[in-house]
Design a protein around this motif. Structure first.
Motif, PDB file in Angstrom:
ATOM      1  N   LEU A 145       0.829  -1.209   0.000  1.00 31.25           N
ATOM      2  CA  LEU A 145       0.000   0.000   0.000  1.00 31.25           C
ATOM      3  C   LEU A 145       0.865   1.261   0.000  1.00 31.25           C
ATOM      4  O   LEU A 145       0.534   2.259  -0.652  1.00 31.25           O
ATOM      5  CB  LEU A 145      -0.928  -0.005   1.212  1.00 31.25           C
ATOM      6  CG  LEU A 145      -2.030  -1.070   1.211  1.00 31.25           C
ATOM      7  CD1 LEU A 145      -2.827  -1.021   2.507  1.00 31.25           C
ATOM      8  CD2 LEU A 145      -2.957  -0.897   0.011  1.00 31.25           C
ATOM      9  N   ALA A 146       1.989   1.190   0.732  1.00 31.16           N
ATOM     10  CA  ALA A 146       2.894   2.345   0.778  1.00 31.16           C
ATOM     11  C   ALA A 146       3.504   2.615  -0.594  1.00 31.16           C
ATOM     12  O   ALA A 146       3.589   3.774  -1.028  1.00 31.16           O
ATOM     13  CB  ALA A 146       3.998   2.100   1.805  1.00 31.16           C
ATOM     14  N   ILE A 147       3.918   1.550  -1.296  1.00 31.48           N
ATOM     15  CA  ILE A 147       4.499   1.703  -2.636  1.00 31.48           C
ATOM     16  C   ILE A 147       3.473   2.330  -3.586  1.00 31.48           C
ATOM     17  O   ILE A 147       3.778   3.258  -4.339  1.00 31.48           O
ATOM     18  CB  ILE A 147       4.981   0.343  -3.178  1.00 31.48           C
ATOM     19  CG1 ILE A 147       6.225  -0.134  -2.389  1.00 31.48           C
ATOM     20  CG2 ILE A 147       5.322   0.431  -4.667  1.00 31.48           C
ATOM     21  CD1 ILE A 147       6.631  -1.563  -2.681  1.00 31.48           C
ATOM     22  N   ALA A 148       2.217   1.817  -3.534  1.00 27.14           N
ATOM     23  CA  ALA A 148       1.164   2.357  -4.398  1.00 27.14           C
ATOM     24  C   ALA A 148       0.897   3.835  -4.088  1.00 27.14           C
ATOM     25  O   ALA A 148       0.771   4.669  -4.990  1.00 27.14           O
ATOM     26  CB  ALA A 148      -0.121   1.547  -4.220  1.00 27.14           C
ATOM     27  N   ALA A 149       0.852   4.145  -2.782  1.00 26.84           N
ATOM     28  CA  ALA A 149       0.591   5.530  -2.372  1.00 26.84           C
ATOM     29  C   ALA A 149       1.735   6.456  -2.767  1.00 26.84           C
ATOM     30  O   ALA A 149       1.512   7.584  -3.230  1.00 26.84           O
ATOM     31  CB  ALA A 149       0.362   5.579  -0.863  1.00 26.84           C
ATOM     32  N   LEU A 150       2.968   5.999  -2.592  1.00 25.02           N
ATOM     33  CA  LEU A 150       4.133   6.819  -2.918  1.00 25.02           C
ATOM     34  C   LEU A 150       4.224   7.093  -4.408  1.00 25.02           C
ATOM     35  O   LEU A 150       4.561   8.206  -4.834  1.00 25.02           O
ATOM     36  CB  LEU A 150       5.410   6.129  -2.419  1.00 25.02           C
ATOM     37  CG  LEU A 150       5.591   6.112  -0.889  1.00 25.02           C
ATOM     38  CD1 LEU A 150       6.707   5.164  -0.507  1.00 25.02           C
ATOM     39  CD2 LEU A 150       5.880   7.515  -0.369  1.00 25.02           C
ATOM     40  N   LEU A 151       3.914   6.072  -5.210  1.00 26.38           N
ATOM     41  CA  LEU A 151       3.941   6.257  -6.665  1.00 26.38           C
ATOM     42  C   LEU A 151       2.874   7.268  -7.091  1.00 26.38           C
ATOM     43  O   LEU A 151       3.131   8.143  -7.931  1.00 26.38           O
ATOM     44  CB  LEU A 151       3.716   4.913  -7.371  1.00 26.38           C
ATOM     45  CG  LEU A 151       4.880   3.908  -7.291  1.00 26.38           C
ATOM     46  CD1 LEU A 151       4.465   2.561  -7.879  1.00 26.38           C
ATOM     47  CD2 LEU A 151       6.113   4.443  -8.041  1.00 26.38           C
TER      48      LEU A 151
END
Length: 329
Positions: free
Chosen positions: A209-215
């Motif tokens: 979820l963090a990777i998706a949010a950061l992207l």
């Protein structure tokens, strides 16, 4: 009246009701703790040397992750070392469920902490070093995927087991058959392993979820996306936690789930026109092991071994107490 009852080890009889994969699960849990701890040290050292607060923060997050899984590892160790301790009347098979219940509480607290931190960030967004944060999240995800692979549940079934295995209810004191029952059930859910696996899965979910949010935040400037994903992750983890609390708590309270048909199997195996069960208690002793106390009223009473033989096809039964009384005219 004939009675079959449990004895102490001096009667040539022990109560060891550990899961068939107990050793394997214990070893894998310690391996995951070692992997997580190594990652933790590397991140904290690297973050300190290179001045990266993201690395340091994730390193300490890994530390709490390892500490939570330590509950599972110590439960395996304690259950194995005390498996032959006569003070545990029905063995240490439930130790894993006790640890799983504690781990589920920790998981719920983690979900609450993530949700609270996310709400604070929604109110007051912070600047993010996207490249560094993405690198840390990706590295954490890889470690968690490796850990999840180690803690996966192998759903295999061994119905043969031991010649006098878990599928062979045992007579004691009132019968000449005095073999011990050191059985190891396989192909069943281990709540302790499940708890460790959910801790790893929760960490992996937050990384994804963090990777998706950061992207998304880096591409469109949506800083709110990071805490929003945090809240989504917290809700999913809370749901996993509740499921684990419910399952482990049911075992600890000797609750028979609605889908459990073992009581019906026992009645079908034993009851006839002349034999009727007047009292029946069934509970879980450990992964894949169940105990039963059966009171029978019979117009034509037979010795306990007769009814024990009828129950021998039920593989989940590892410890049986049978009481037989003549039926009233």
């Amino acid at each position: 009246m004939s009675t079959v009852h449990a004895g102490w080890p001096r009667d040539g009889h022990e109560h060891v009701f550990l899961g068939g994969d107990h050793r394997r699960n214990e070893t894998r849990t310690w391996l995951v703790i070692a992997l997580t701890s190594a990652m933790m040290v590397a991140e904290i050292v690297a973050g300190t040397v290179f001045g990266s607060m993201a690395l340091v923060a994730d390193g300490w997050h890994m530390a709490t992750h390892a500490a939570a899984m330590l509950i599972a590892a110590l439960a395996y160790l304690y259950a194995r070392r005390n498996a032959h301790n006569p003070r545990f009347t029905f063995g240490t098979g439930k130790m894993g469920d006790l640890a799983a219940f504690a781990s589920a509480i920790v998981l719920a607290l983690i979900a609450m902490a993530i949700a609270w931190e996310s709400l604070l960030r929604l109110r007051a967004p912070v600047q993010i070093d996207f490249n560094q944060a993405l690198a840390v999240a990706t590295l954490g995800l890889l470690v968690n995927l490796a850990s999840a692979w180690l803690l996966r549940e192998d759903h295999h079934h061994d119905h043969g087991r031991h010649h006098h295995g878990a599928g062979h209810p045992h007579a004691h004191a009132g019968d000449d058959d005095r073999h011990g029952h050191d059985h190891h059930a396989t192909g069943v859910r281990d709540n302790n392993l499940r708890a460790a696996y959910l801790h790893v899965l929760a960490d992996a979910l937050t990384s994804v979820l963090a990777i998706a949010a950061l992207l998304g935040a880096r591409a469109y400037g949506w800083l709110w996306l990071d805490p929003a994903m945090g809240i989504v992750g917290a809700l999913v983890i809370a749901r996993w936690s509740w499921g684990l609390i419910r399952n482990a708590g049911a075992v600890l309270l000797d609750y028979v789930p609605s889908g459990e048909n073992l009581p019906d199997e026992i009645r079908l195996a034993v009851e006839t026109r002349t034999d009727r069960i007047t009292d029946l208690h069934v509970w879980q002793l450990g992964p894949g092991h169940h105990g039963a106390i059966i009171a029978l009223a019979s117009a034509e009473p037979r010795p306990p071994s007769f009814y024990r033989e009828k129950l021998s096809r039920i593989h989940e039964l590892s410890h049986v107490t049978i009481e037989v009384e003549p039926a009233a005219a």
